[in-house]
Enzyme design. Structure first.
Site, PDB file in Angstrom:
ATOM      1  N   ASP A  73       0.584  -1.336  -0.172  1.00 48.26           N
ATOM      2  CA  ASP A  73      -0.273   0.304   0.106  1.00 48.26           C
ATOM      3  C   ASP A  73       0.916   1.226   0.133  1.00 48.26           C
ATOM      4  OD1 ASP A  73      -3.757   0.737   1.264  1.00 48.26           O
ATOM      5  OD2 ASP A  73      -1.703   2.515   1.045  1.00 48.26           O
ATOM      6  N   ASN A 111     -12.794  -3.087   2.457  1.00 50.55           N
ATOM      7  CA  ASN A 111     -14.285  -2.631   2.153  1.00 50.55           C
ATOM      8  C   ASN A 111     -15.121  -2.326   1.140  1.00 50.55           C
ATOM      9  OD1 ASN A 111     -13.256  -1.177   4.990  1.00 50.55           O
ATOM     10  ND2 ASN A 111     -11.471  -0.002   3.793  1.00 50.55           N
ATOM     11  N   HIS A 166     -16.062   3.346   4.211  1.00 52.58           N
ATOM     12  CA  HIS A 166     -14.705   3.613   3.441  1.00 52.58           C
ATOM     13  C   HIS A 166     -13.776   2.731   2.113  1.00 52.58           C
ATOM     14  CE1 HIS A 166     -15.010   5.077   7.924  1.00 52.58           C
ATOM     15  NE2 HIS A 166     -15.759   4.071   8.006  1.00 52.58           N
ATOM     16  N   GLN A 167     -14.659   2.939   1.085  1.00 54.36           N
ATOM     17  CA  GLN A 167     -14.541   1.805   0.349  1.00 54.36           C
ATOM     18  C   GLN A 167     -13.575   3.010  -0.465  1.00 54.36           C
ATOM     19  OE1 GLN A 167     -15.612  -0.602  -2.387  1.00 54.36           O
ATOM     20  NE2 GLN A 167     -14.230  -0.868  -3.635  1.00 54.36           N
ATOM     21  N   HIS A 201     -10.475  -5.219  -3.580  1.00 49.55           N
ATOM     22  CA  HIS A 201      -8.787  -5.049  -2.613  1.00 49.55           C
ATOM     23  C   HIS A 201      -8.851  -5.843  -1.207  1.00 49.55           C
ATOM     24  CE1 HIS A 201      -9.955  -1.187  -2.223  1.00 49.55           C
ATOM     25  NE2 HIS A 201      -8.924  -1.688  -0.962  1.00 49.55           N
ATOM     26  N   HIS A 254      -6.831  -5.702   2.324  1.00 49.67           N
ATOM     27  CA  HIS A 254      -5.718  -5.399   2.768  1.00 49.67           C
ATOM     28  C   HIS A 254      -5.664  -6.431   4.069  1.00 49.67           C
ATOM     29  CE1 HIS A 254      -6.560  -0.704   2.698  1.00 49.67           C
ATOM     30  NE2 HIS A 254      -8.081  -1.422   1.882  1.00 49.67           N
TER      31      HIS A 254
HETATM   32  P1  5GP Z   1     -10.603   1.509   0.260  1.00 47.05           P
HETATM   33  O1  5GP Z   1     -10.062   2.896   1.220  1.00 47.05           O
HETATM   34  O2  5GP Z   1     -10.435   1.412  -0.787  1.00 47.05           O
HETATM   35  O3  5GP Z   1      -9.368  -0.293   1.069  1.00 47.05           O
HETATM   36  O4  5GP Z   1      -8.069   1.492   0.504  1.00 47.05           O
HETATM   37  C1  5GP Z   1      -7.639   1.939  -0.154  1.00 47.05           C
HETATM   38  C2  5GP Z   1      -6.167   2.154  -0.437  1.00 47.05           C
HETATM   39  O5  5GP Z   1      -5.435   2.270  -1.805  1.00 47.05           O
HETATM   40  C3  5GP Z   1      -5.305   2.560   0.838  1.00 47.05           C
HETATM   41  O6  5GP Z   1      -4.752   2.021   1.632  1.00 47.05           O
HETATM   42  C4  5GP Z   1      -4.696   3.868   0.040  1.00 47.05           C
HETATM   43  O7  5GP Z   1      -3.537   3.956   0.474  1.00 47.05           O
HETATM   44  C5  5GP Z   1      -3.954   2.850  -1.357  1.00 47.05           C
HETATM   45  N1  5GP Z   1      -3.825   3.960  -2.479  1.00 47.05           N
HETATM   46  C6  5GP Z   1      -4.609   4.256  -3.160  1.00 47.05           C
HETATM   47  N2  5GP Z   1      -3.857   4.602  -4.447  1.00 47.05           N
HETATM   48  C7  5GP Z   1      -2.853   4.027  -4.647  1.00 47.05           C
HETATM   49  C8  5GP Z   1      -1.822   3.463  -5.777  1.00 47.05           C
HETATM   50  O8  5GP Z   1      -1.891   4.179  -6.375  1.00 47.05           O
HETATM   51  N3  5GP Z   1      -0.475   2.968  -5.287  1.00 47.05           N
HETATM   52  C9  5GP Z   1      -0.832   2.390  -4.178  1.00 47.05           C
HETATM   53  N4  5GP Z   1       0.644   0.716  -3.837  1.00 47.05           N
HETATM   54  N5  5GP Z   1      -1.924   1.722  -3.440  1.00 47.05           N
HETATM   55  C10 5GP Z   1      -2.455   2.851  -3.957  1.00 47.05           C
END
Ligand code: 5GP
Length: 136
Positions: free
Chosen positions: A30, A86, A92-93, A99, A101
């Site tokens: 991340d 999420n 919180h997505q 994906h 985490h």
């Molecule tokens: P969500 O809130 O959608 O579950 O989390 C999305 C995650 O994607 C966040 O933790 C954010 O830091 C990560 N993320 C967003 N854009 C990028 C990117 O361009 N590269 C990487 N490696 N992670 C990303």
């Protein structure tokens, strides 16, 4: 279906610190980690939420997730970790591509959880359980 930043990473248009890749999945660090080793495990299929994902991609993710957890723990020394997944803006997505985490947990770093559980009402629980089961 979505064409998010993760689709661009999968296509190699955006760089990432890739730790794993196979025909159906990819995993990379991340870019804004909650803890060192915070890794995202992503299906290549561009489904937005888990409920929209095909059985094939779901099976591939399920197969690789434990391996990635083991490697993240060995690499970071963490003995505890959370899996966060999420679905939907209200949940919180931010990136609209499924994906998982993998977040190592130590005393000072990792996922904070602030939920407020309440007791399950026996009658309402029985009815809702039957309703969900009928829909599967
Ligand atoms: P969500 O809130 O959608 O579950 O989390 C999305 C995650 O994607 C966040 O933790 C954010 O830091 C990560 N993320 C967003 N854009 C990028 C990117 O361009 N590269 C990487 N490696 N992670 C990303």
């Amino acid at each position: 279906m979505s064409d998010s930043i993760f689709s661009r990473i999968i296509r190699g248009e955006v760089p990432c610190h890739r730790v794993y890749e196979d025909e159906l999945t990819i995993a990379f660090l991340d870019v804004n980690p909650v803890a060192p080793g915070h890794t995202l495990v992503v299906p290549k299929e561009p489904a937005v939420t888990l409920a929209e994902l095909s059985d094939g991609s779901a099976a591939a993710l399920g197969k690789v997730l434990p391996r990635i957890c083991r490697a993240v723990c060995k690499a970071t020394g963490a003995t505890a970790y959370n899996i966060l997944q999420n679905n939907g803006v209200a949940a919180h997505q931010v990136v609209e591509h499924v994906h998982f985490h993998v977040i190592p947990k130590t005393d000072s770093q990792g996922l904070g959880i602030n939920w407020r559980p309440g007791p399950l009402n026996p009658e309402a629980g029985a009815e809702l359980g039957r309703k969900i089961a009928r829909l599967l």
